[in-house]
Design a protein around this motif. Structure first.
Motif, PDB file in Angstrom:
ATOM      1  N   SER A  89       0.729  -1.142   0.086  1.00  0.00           N
ATOM      2  CA  SER A  89      -0.033   0.136  -0.022  1.00  0.00           C
ATOM      3  C   SER A  89       0.753   1.274  -0.007  1.00  0.00           C
ATOM      4  O   SER A  89       0.710   2.132  -0.656  1.00  0.00           O
ATOM      5  CB  SER A  89      -1.049  -0.031   1.094  1.00  0.00           C
ATOM      6  OG  SER A  89      -1.645   1.189   1.557  1.00  0.00           O
ATOM      7  N   GLU A  90       1.828   1.233   0.914  1.00  0.00           N
ATOM      8  CA  GLU A  90       2.703   2.414   0.875  1.00  0.00           C
ATOM      9  C   GLU A  90       3.568   2.550  -0.591  1.00  0.00           C
ATOM     10  O   GLU A  90       3.987   3.528  -0.896  1.00  0.00           O
ATOM     11  CB  GLU A  90       3.831   2.281   1.917  1.00  0.00           C
ATOM     12  CG  GLU A  90       3.245   2.533   3.290  1.00  0.00           C
ATOM     13  CD  GLU A  90       3.242   3.960   3.392  1.00  0.00           C
ATOM     14  OE1 GLU A  90       4.479   4.848   3.791  1.00  0.00           O
ATOM     15  OE2 GLU A  90       2.284   4.671   3.393  1.00  0.00           O
ATOM     16  N   ALA A  91       3.875   1.303  -0.973  1.00  0.00           N
ATOM     17  CA  ALA A  91       4.588   1.490  -2.414  1.00  0.00           C
ATOM     18  C   ALA A  91       3.737   2.118  -3.425  1.00  0.00           C
ATOM     19  O   ALA A  91       4.031   2.987  -4.337  1.00  0.00           O
ATOM     20  CB  ALA A  91       5.029   0.212  -2.743  1.00  0.00           C
ATOM     21  N   VAL A  92       2.235   1.612  -3.581  1.00  0.00           N
ATOM     22  CA  VAL A  92       1.343   2.226  -4.286  1.00  0.00           C
ATOM     23  C   VAL A  92       1.394   3.630  -4.130  1.00  0.00           C
ATOM     24  O   VAL A  92       1.128   4.717  -5.037  1.00  0.00           O
ATOM     25  CB  VAL A  92       0.101   1.716  -4.212  1.00  0.00           C
ATOM     26  CG1 VAL A  92      -0.996   2.282  -5.118  1.00  0.00           C
ATOM     27  CG2 VAL A  92       0.108   0.074  -4.603  1.00  0.00           C
ATOM     28  N   ILE A 134       6.717 -11.683   1.625  1.00  0.00           N
ATOM     29  CA  ILE A 134       6.833 -11.571   0.095  1.00  0.00           C
ATOM     30  C   ILE A 134       5.423 -11.826  -0.515  1.00  0.00           C
ATOM     31  O   ILE A 134       4.866 -11.164  -1.333  1.00  0.00           O
ATOM     32  CB  ILE A 134       7.750 -12.701  -0.416  1.00  0.00           C
ATOM     33  CG1 ILE A 134       9.136 -12.133  -0.136  1.00  0.00           C
ATOM     34  CG2 ILE A 134       7.458 -12.961  -1.985  1.00  0.00           C
ATOM     35  CD1 ILE A 134      10.325 -13.475  -0.326  1.00  0.00           C
ATOM     36  N   ARG A 135       4.578 -12.859   0.050  1.00  0.00           N
ATOM     37  CA  ARG A 135       3.469 -13.057  -0.200  1.00  0.00           C
ATOM     38  C   ARG A 135       2.553 -11.706  -0.133  1.00  0.00           C
ATOM     39  O   ARG A 135       1.622 -11.511  -1.132  1.00  0.00           O
ATOM     40  CB  ARG A 135       2.674 -14.183   0.215  1.00  0.00           C
ATOM     41  CG  ARG A 135       3.547 -15.452  -0.345  1.00  0.00           C
ATOM     42  CD  ARG A 135       2.774 -16.824   0.246  1.00  0.00           C
ATOM     43  NE  ARG A 135       3.391 -17.881  -0.296  1.00  0.00           N
ATOM     44  CZ  ARG A 135       4.097 -18.927   0.373  1.00  0.00           C
ATOM     45  NH1 ARG A 135       4.576 -18.473   1.709  1.00  0.00           N
ATOM     46  NH2 ARG A 135       4.744 -19.826  -0.040  1.00  0.00           N
ATOM     47  N   GLY A 136       2.412 -11.208   0.894  1.00  0.00           N
ATOM     48  CA  GLY A 136       1.790 -10.145   1.296  1.00  0.00           C
ATOM     49  C   GLY A 136       2.136  -8.858   0.532  1.00  0.00           C
ATOM     50  O   GLY A 136       1.151  -8.265   0.001  1.00  0.00           O
ATOM     51  N   ILE A 137       3.396  -8.654   0.043  1.00  0.00           N
ATOM     52  CA  ILE A 137       3.483  -7.484  -0.906  1.00  0.00           C
ATOM     53  C   ILE A 137       3.096  -7.907  -2.320  1.00  0.00           C
ATOM     54  O   ILE A 137       2.549  -7.030  -2.826  1.00  0.00           O
ATOM     55  CB  ILE A 137       5.139  -7.306  -0.793  1.00  0.00           C
ATOM     56  CG1 ILE A 137       5.795  -6.935   0.495  1.00  0.00           C
ATOM     57  CG2 ILE A 137       5.546  -6.422  -1.921  1.00  0.00           C
ATOM     58  CD1 ILE A 137       7.265  -6.985   0.646  1.00  0.00           C
ATOM     59  N   GLU A 139       0.927 -10.182  -3.595  1.00  0.00           N
ATOM     60  CA  GLU A 139      -0.421 -10.250  -4.113  1.00  0.00           C
ATOM     61  C   GLU A 139      -1.121  -8.669  -4.379  1.00  0.00           C
ATOM     62  O   GLU A 139      -2.117  -8.941  -4.900  1.00  0.00           O
ATOM     63  CB  GLU A 139      -1.231 -10.865  -2.764  1.00  0.00           C
ATOM     64  CG  GLU A 139      -1.202 -10.374  -1.628  1.00  0.00           C
ATOM     65  CD  GLU A 139      -1.729 -11.256  -0.433  1.00  0.00           C
ATOM     66  OE1 GLU A 139      -1.737 -12.296  -0.713  1.00  0.00           O
ATOM     67  OE2 GLU A 139      -1.999 -10.853   0.587  1.00  0.00           O
ATOM     68  N   HIS A 140      -0.566  -7.827  -4.382  1.00  0.00           N
ATOM     69  CA  HIS A 140      -1.157  -6.562  -4.709  1.00  0.00           C
ATOM     70  C   HIS A 140      -0.304  -5.707  -5.693  1.00  0.00           C
ATOM     71  O   HIS A 140      -0.460  -4.534  -5.922  1.00  0.00           O
ATOM     72  CB  HIS A 140      -1.214  -5.629  -3.243  1.00  0.00           C
ATOM     73  CG  HIS A 140      -1.874  -6.088  -2.147  1.00  0.00           C
ATOM     74  ND1 HIS A 140      -3.118  -6.387  -2.250  1.00  0.00           N
ATOM     75  CD2 HIS A 140      -1.471  -6.567  -0.995  1.00  0.00           C
ATOM     76  CE1 HIS A 140      -3.493  -6.877  -1.121  1.00  0.00           C
ATOM     77  NE2 HIS A 140      -2.525  -7.238  -0.260  1.00  0.00           N
ATOM     78  N   GLY A 141       0.648  -6.543  -6.532  1.00  0.00           N
ATOM     79  CA  GLY A 141       0.973  -6.158  -7.725  1.00  0.00           C
ATOM     80  C   GLY A 141       2.225  -5.312  -7.437  1.00  0.00           C
ATOM     81  O   GLY A 141       2.630  -4.609  -8.464  1.00  0.00           O
ATOM     82  N   GLY A 289      -1.631  -2.684 -14.512  1.00  0.00           N
ATOM     83  CA  GLY A 289      -2.776  -3.743 -13.743  1.00  0.00           C
ATOM     84  C   GLY A 289      -3.110  -2.949 -12.304  1.00  0.00           C
ATOM     85  O   GLY A 289      -3.076  -1.687 -12.074  1.00  0.00           O
ATOM     86  N   ARG A 290      -4.282  -3.421 -11.742  1.00  0.00           N
ATOM     87  CA  ARG A 290      -4.871  -3.021 -10.477  1.00  0.00           C
ATOM     88  C   ARG A 290      -3.833  -3.188  -9.335  1.00  0.00           C
ATOM     89  O   ARG A 290      -3.008  -4.242  -8.967  1.00  0.00           O
ATOM     90  CB  ARG A 290      -5.969  -3.949 -10.150  1.00  0.00           C
ATOM     91  CG  ARG A 290      -7.125  -3.473 -11.244  1.00  0.00           C
ATOM     92  CD  ARG A 290      -8.414  -3.919 -10.846  1.00  0.00           C
ATOM     93  NE  ARG A 290      -8.938  -3.716  -9.362  1.00  0.00           N
ATOM     94  CZ  ARG A 290      -9.538  -4.548  -8.399  1.00  0.00           C
ATOM     95  NH1 ARG A 290      -9.642  -5.750  -8.776  1.00  0.00           N
ATOM     96  NH2 ARG A 290      -9.858  -3.942  -7.519  1.00  0.00           N
TER      97      ARG A 290
END
Length: 815
Positions: A89-92, A134-137, A139-141, A289-290
């Motif tokens: 979320s922060e990255a986005v 890793i999976r948490g990061i 899975e949001h692209g 992508g989303r």
């Protein structure tokens, strides 16, 4: 995800020169765009404590998570996955595509200076924790990056050190977390600065196999920043992307190497194909992508506060915690770290949080309207002077809080000027012709006496106080370490006498000599209080209080990227503070604020002892939740704590002749302690909650086939008066093995929760890999048949049950 044939078609559209251009960064933090294939720039950012973005600007704030060592202490993959989502979320929010996290190196020795950025001493715990993040990061692209591949476990001579270790230690211990990251689908792996077995990691065959070969990694192998020093060796290896740019060994030399046949075109195509695959994954190729929307601030604070409590480890409790707020009239909160804690470690992972809740803030908020809270800092732990900040300084032109940052040309003419919030300027914007960076401020002293001032950086440094020059010298650059040059440059300090309330005009400057970076740091500190009177004040506060909480910890001298520690001491002043306070109030609660192990010579003198790590921006709220029983201290130690450094079985961080030998082989952390027969202060896996547990029944199969998973069922009963959480740990041993083994090793774990008096049963899944060993010389992974001991316990040193299973079948002969 885009099919390989589509990626191949895109690669085919590019000339050799355009392919080469894509494989070196376009800037420090961006890759190159290529309009011909619809590729935009991809933005990278440091992690894992937060997502800083492209700039080192204190006005561009970031969410600050607890340190990796605190997250390793949670033993909670679900929470790590949530925190990975927060990083995404922060990255986005900051326009970032690639987060340079997680760090999967190990706590090989307690002296490692970057302990705080690594999860644990154990490969299994590190593997599961890192995979969850890793999976948490992703899975949001947003892409995660497993770093630093491999055996990059200390900081001394880290740019050039050649690590020597056995094949078994390499595969069974140090590569294991990276294998788990690839299994979790990580999109990038970062090659470290160091060498292994005589070859630098950016050119190492391990990038080809096992990374891209046996493991099937289909992502991008990226260099650590400036780790690529030669062109042909690294380009012929399986490295895909050299960062940063635009200048670097690959920029021109790689094109020549491909054209004259020294680097095959097919190797170049594979690198570009991988880069395009990454771009497709993060939405930088074709239609975007989303991606995850920003997390609301209130939800961020709740999650981080929960993470603080989840990682806090209670290692001693003589029926002191939790404190009952209704039974308290006066609470003494002692120690400099209570009001000014270390929230994060030093170095490239640092971010600027918008807010920070100190332990003192959190305790006061919890007790507001119930009890009086008094604070006495005690003797100074001798931290380095802090950078100029808005609480003490003003812009001399406008009078607004902060400092004035100016860039000047060689004749001293002003090229740019702006108000900033900190005297720590790491990457100020430099206009054309910039020759000097100047930071000035009006400082209002709150104390009369000899103040300490300093300027950090390389090149010519000057400092004046009210027009009087107090420092003028040249500091030559004596290191290539980017963390030192660009993040923590050395300080030169002086003293000047100031009078309380009389503002002075400080002007510091640094000439921008070639190769000295942009970092300039200006610091100021008031005179230290007399240690004896400060200690007496703290003792008096403790003597008159119903509850005492003393917070001690490390300083920026101790734990930072770029250097290892030389000892584990908190210093005599902090040790004296805890001892003196505990002597007058034996139910004292001590809280340790450090990223890794420290010596606690007074640990048996306090009523309760909490290890809080570097807890991030919600430190005080989460700590107060634990202290007053709103939350249980959920942490279990991710690394063994020695009573003293002299007891620690593995301490070497210093290379000899450029080589650092991992002579201990498989035996690091608790494995080394078990082998030595010595007892640490606290074992790996140790941690107390606010309830007690009985291990009533354990079920495990008496026999399993080779390569068959092992499931251990454990029934526990909560024998206390509160609901709680227990971490059930399963270790394996192989007495009489034909190959060298640890005394026992962690094979799996699971968490149990139950209400008071209730039973619960958990299943601990032990993967077949936990029984395998590496057979050197091309033998690969093998499983030795025969009996294995199963040890179920609450830590590596506290078995609750032991049993046996027999692995059937004969071991196939080596190929």
């Amino acid at each position: 995800m885009m099919r390989d044939d589509v990626l191949d078609a895109l690669v085919g559209k590019l000339s050799t020169a355009r392919k080469v251009r894509l494989l070196t960064g376009a800037t420090t933090w961006r890759t190159a765009a290529e309009e011909a294939v619809g590729l935009r720039e991809m933005v990278f950012s440091d992690g894992p404590a937060g997502v800083r973005g492209e700039s080192w600007d204190e006005r561009d704030t970031s969410v600050l998570l607890p340190s990796a060592s605190a997250l390793g202490a949670t033993w909670d993959e679900r929470l790590l996955r949530e925190l990975g989502g927060l990083l995404a979320s922060e990255a986005v929010r900051k326009g970032v595509d690639v987060v340079l996290a997680p760090t999967l190196n190990l706590h090989r020795t307690p002296l490692g200076g970057r302990h705080f950025e690594c999860y644990a001493e154990d490969p299994e715990l590190t593997a599961r924790t890192g995979a969850a993040l890793i999976r948490g990061i992703q899975e949001h692209g947003v892409a995660a990056t497993a770093k630093h591949f491999v055996a990059n476990d200390s900081e001394t001579d880290r740019l050039h050190v050649d690590v020597r270790l056995s094949e078994r230690a390499l595969h069974e211990v140090y590569l294991a977390p990276f294998a788990a990251a690839v299994e979790a689908g990580v999109w990038l792996v970062m090659a470290g600065y160091n060498g292994v077995g005589g070859t630098t990691m950016t050119a190492h065959p391990l990038l080809s196999d096992p990374l891209k070969g046996a493991w099937g990694f289909d992502g991008v192998a990226v260099s650590d920043w400036a780790a690529v020093r030669t062109a042909r060796e690294t380009a012929r290896a399986a490295l895909d992307l050299a960062m940063p740019g635009p200048r670097g060994p690959w920029a021109a030399e790689l094109l020549r190497a491909v054209e004259d046949g020294r680097v095959p075109e097919a190797a170049l195509d594979d690198k570009v194909r991988r880069l395009l695959r990454l771009a497709d994954r993060v939405g930088a190729l074709g239609e975007p992508g989303r991606r995850r929307p920003a997390t609301p601030p209130a939800a961020v604070r709740r999650l981080l506060r929960r993470a603080v409590a989840a990682g806090t480890v209670l290692v001693r409790n003589e029926d002191v915690l939790p404190l009952d707020p209704n039974a308290l009239a006066t609470v003494a909160v002692l120690g400099a770290h209570a009001a000014a804690p270390r929230l994060q470690g030093g170095g490239s992972a640092g971010v600027f949080p918008a807010r920070a809740v100190t332990p003192l803030d959190g305790i006061r908020a919890h007790l507001r309207g119930r009890a009086r809270v008094i604070h006495a800092p005690g003797p100074s732990p001798d931290p380095p002077p802090a950078p100029l900040d808005p609480g003490r300084c003003a812009d001399p032109r406008t009078g607004e809080p902060g400092v004035l940052l100016r860039c000047l040309d060689a004749e001293g003419r002003e090229l740019s000027a702006e108000r900033r919030l900190s005297g720590r300027q790491l990457e100020p914007g430099l206009p054309a012709g910039a020759h000097t960076v100047e930071i000035s401020a009006l400082l209002r002293p709150e104390t009369t006496g000899a103040w300490t001032f300093g300027v950090g950086g390389f090149g010519r440094l000057t400092l004046s106080v009210d027009g009087r020059t107090v420092l003028d010298e040249v500091r030559p650059r004596d290191t290539d370490d980017p963390a030192v040059v660009h993040v923590t440059p050395p300080l030169r300090t002086v003293r000047a006498h100031l009078a309380e309330g009389r503002a002075v005009h400080l002007v510091a400057s640094r000439e921008l000599a070639p190769g000295t970076g942009r970092a300039t740091v200006v610091v100021a500190a008031p005179p230290a209080r007399d240690p004896e009177s400060a200690l007496a004040e703290a003792v008096a506060a403790a003597r008159g209080a119903d509850a005492v909480i003393v917070v001690v910890g490390t300083t920026e001298h101790d734990e930072t990227e770029g250097r290892d520690r030389t000892d584990l001491s908190l210093g005599r002043r902090q040790d004296d503070l805890v001892r003196a306070v505990a002597a007058v109030h034996p139910r004292t609660v001590a809280v340790v604020n450090s990223g890794g192990p420290v010596e606690l010579p007074w640990r048996d003198e306090v009523g309760a002892l909490l290890l809080a790590w570097f807890p991030g921006q919600e430190a005080g709220g989460g700590l107060a939740d634990v202290l007053f029983g709103r939350a249980e201290p959920g942490g279990r130690l991710p690394t063994t704590w020695a009573a003293s450094l002299a007891d620690a079985p593995v301490t070497s961080t210093r290379p000899v002749g450029g080589r650092l030998d991992y002579a201990e082989g498989l035996h690091i952390g608790y494995r080394a302690w078990l082998r030595s027969g010595n007892r640490p202060a606290y074992w790996f896996g140790h941690g107390l909650g606010y309830t007690t547990w009985a291990y009533e029944r354990v079920e495990a199969p008496g026999r399993i086939a080779r390569d068959e998973p092992l499931t251990v069922r454990v029934t526990l009963r909560n024998t206390g008066r509160r609901a709680g959480r227990e971490v059930v740990q399963v270790y394996l041993a192989r007495p009489g093995s034909a190959v060298e083994r640890p005394v026992r090793w962690l094979a799996g774990y699971a968490t149990a929760s139950a209400a008071p008096g209730r039973r619960t049963t958990v299943e601990v899944a032990v993967a077949p890999r936990a029984l395998r060993h590496w057979c050197p010389g091309g033998g690969g992974w093998r499983t030795e048949p025969g009996p294995y001991r199963i040890v179920v316990g609450r830590s590596a040193g506290a078995p609750e049950w032991e049993g046996e299973t027999v692995v059937g079948g004969s071991e196939p002969p080596p190929p």
